[in-house]
Scaffold this active site. Structure first.
Site, PDB file in Angstrom:
ATOM      1  N   GLY A   7       0.838  -1.196   0.000  1.00 56.41           N
ATOM      2  CA  GLY A   7       0.000   0.000   0.000  1.00 56.41           C
ATOM      3  C   GLY A   7       0.871   1.243   0.000  1.00 56.41           C
ATOM      4  CB  ALA A   8       2.440   3.122  -2.621  1.00 59.72           C
ATOM      5  N   GLY A  10      -0.481   7.294   2.184  1.00 58.82           N
ATOM      6  CA  GLY A  10       0.195   8.244   3.081  1.00 58.82           C
ATOM      7  C   GLY A  10       1.254   7.562   3.930  1.00 58.82           C
ATOM      8  CB  VAL A  11       0.958   5.010   6.607  1.00 59.11           C
ATOM      9  CG1 VAL A  11       1.867   4.104   7.409  1.00 59.11           C
ATOM     10  CG2 VAL A  11       0.141   5.904   7.530  1.00 59.11           C
ATOM     11  N   GLY A  12       2.354   4.169   3.967  1.00 54.19           N
ATOM     12  CA  GLY A  12       3.289   3.303   3.225  1.00 54.19           C
ATOM     13  C   GLY A  12       4.237   4.125   2.368  1.00 54.19           C
ATOM     14  CG  ASN A 101      -4.592   4.649  13.485  1.00 50.21           C
ATOM     15  OD1 ASN A 101      -3.684   4.681  14.317  1.00 50.21           O
ATOM     16  ND2 ASN A 101      -4.856   5.658  12.661  1.00 50.21           N
ATOM     17  CE  LYS A 184      -2.168   6.827  16.457  1.00 47.84           C
ATOM     18  NZ  LYS A 184      -1.762   6.522  15.124  1.00 47.84           N
TER      19      LYS A 184
END
Ligand SMILES: NC(=O)C1=CN([C@@H]2O[C@H](COP(=O)(O)OP(=O)(O)OC[C@H]3O[C@@H](n4cnc5c(N)ncnc54)[C@H](OP(=O)(O)O)[C@@H]3O)[C@@H](O)[C@H]2O)C=CC1
Ligand SMILES: CC(C)(CO)C(=O)C(=O)O
Length: 303
Positions: A7-8, A10-12, A101, A184
């Site tokens: 998964g590219a 935001g995070v990846g 999350n 979290k």
């Protein structure tokens, strides 16, 4: 060590790019449209910690070869498809570090692969993709935390930590990853809940007495539900989370609020929905949580 970033977005896109910048062997598992975009424009990270652009290695689900480490970076509602797509890239030595999350994804991942293959993980960051595929990273915090379930410092955890050593982002091995993930989860379920309910970033909400009070009550309800479900949380977690929210930049938004503003699907069922179900099963009333979740459900239904 061969890393596959599944998964590219935001995070990846962010953590995968920081690894690449650090000289590591990184490939992104993407769908065809993102593959074409990355081939044409490259991977472009615009970050307050420094920009980085490069031509990334990509694969789609049909081009399988085995990887050592998978950083799993989809939204919760994309997880099941991703677990199937990941199959050709994973053998029993591959370690999977999910960065989603929440908590409910863990059972799905360990059922699909095995508990031994999965470490715990989480990220503190504000990152998102713009229409042209650029990764924007806007928060001063850009931290990834991961670790073995039993808290030991394993060779594989150390190898992943080392791969990030010297990179621009902060990466930490935790000896209490399950607790860190619950904490979290509490933070994000409350923060995304109130920012979505009031359609405001964290600043105005924490400053108006009524909305601040609402946020504190929401955290207390969620904390109590989590504890009753067996989560280990620090005794002063509610105060700690309020302090963190007070220290955040005024304009800080949750990724859920950003998704709502764009009319996108949210992770409401995975975050607040699971807690609402637990409250129901526990027979406890959680009025703030129910209001937050109802608001999200109405959005999902298009109201
Ligand atoms: N963004 C943030 O600031 C933070 C996010 N998180 C958590 O991190 C997780 C990821 O969030 P985020 O990065 O924002 O999400 P994004 O939507 O930005 O990224 C998810 C990416 O995964 C891709 N994807 C999904 N399924 C597949 C598949 N089967 N094959 C290939 N690619 C796939 C999507 O591609 P496509 O567009 O093709 O669907 C998308 O690019 C969430 O659980 C979120 O709650 C945690 C902390 C902060
Ligand atoms: C609040 C934040 C940005 C903190 O990492 C987050 O986790 C999210 O928006 O999903």
């Amino acid at each position: 060590m061969k890393f596959l970033v599944a998964g590219a977005g935001g995070v990846g896109g962010y953590f995968g790019s920081r690894l690449d910048e650090n000289g590591e062997d990184v490939t992104f598992l993407v769908r065809e449209s993102r593959q074409n975009q990355l081939a044409q424009s490259g991977m472009n990270v615009h970050s307050i910690h420094g920009n980085y652009s490069f031509t990334p290695k990509t694969v789609t689900k049909t081009e399988g070869s085995i990887f050592d480490v998978v950083l799993l970076c989809t939204k919760s509602y994309q997880l099941e498809q991703m677990l199937q797509d990941l199959q050709p890239f994973i053998d029993k030595e591959t370690v999977i570090i999910p960065l989603l999350n929440g908590m409910a994804h863990l059972e799905k991942i360990t059922n699909h692969f095995s508990r031994e293959q999965v470490m715990g993980g989480l990220v503190f960051i504000e990152a998102y993709l713009s229409q042209d595929g650029t990764v924007h990273q806007t928060s001063s915090t850009h931290r990834m935390v991961f670790g073995e379930w039993d808290g030991t410092s394993s060779r594989r955890a150390e190898a992943v930590r080392k791969a990030f050593e010297g990179s621009r982002c902060e990466v930490k091995v935790s000896t209490e990853i399950e607790k860190d993930m619950w904490e979290k989860y509490l933070f994000i379920a409350a923060m995304s809940g109130v920012t979505s309910l009031f359609s405001q970033p964290v600043g105005p909400i924490r400053e108006l007495a009524w909305t601040r009070g609402y946020l504190i009550q929401l955290i207390k309800e969620m904390e109590s539900i989590m504890r009753k479900s067996g989560a280990h949380l620090s005794s002063d977690i509610a105060e700690k989370h309020m302090k963190t929210m007070d220290a955040m930049k005024y304009e800080m938004k949750s990724s859920m609020l950003r998704d709502l503003e764009l009319g996108k699907k949210t992770e409401a069922s995975h975050l607040q929905g699971i807690l609402a179900e637990l409250a129901h099963a526990q027979g406890v009333s959680a009025p703030c949580l129910q209001t937050v979740f109802s608001n999200l459900q109405l959005h999902e239904q298009g109201f």
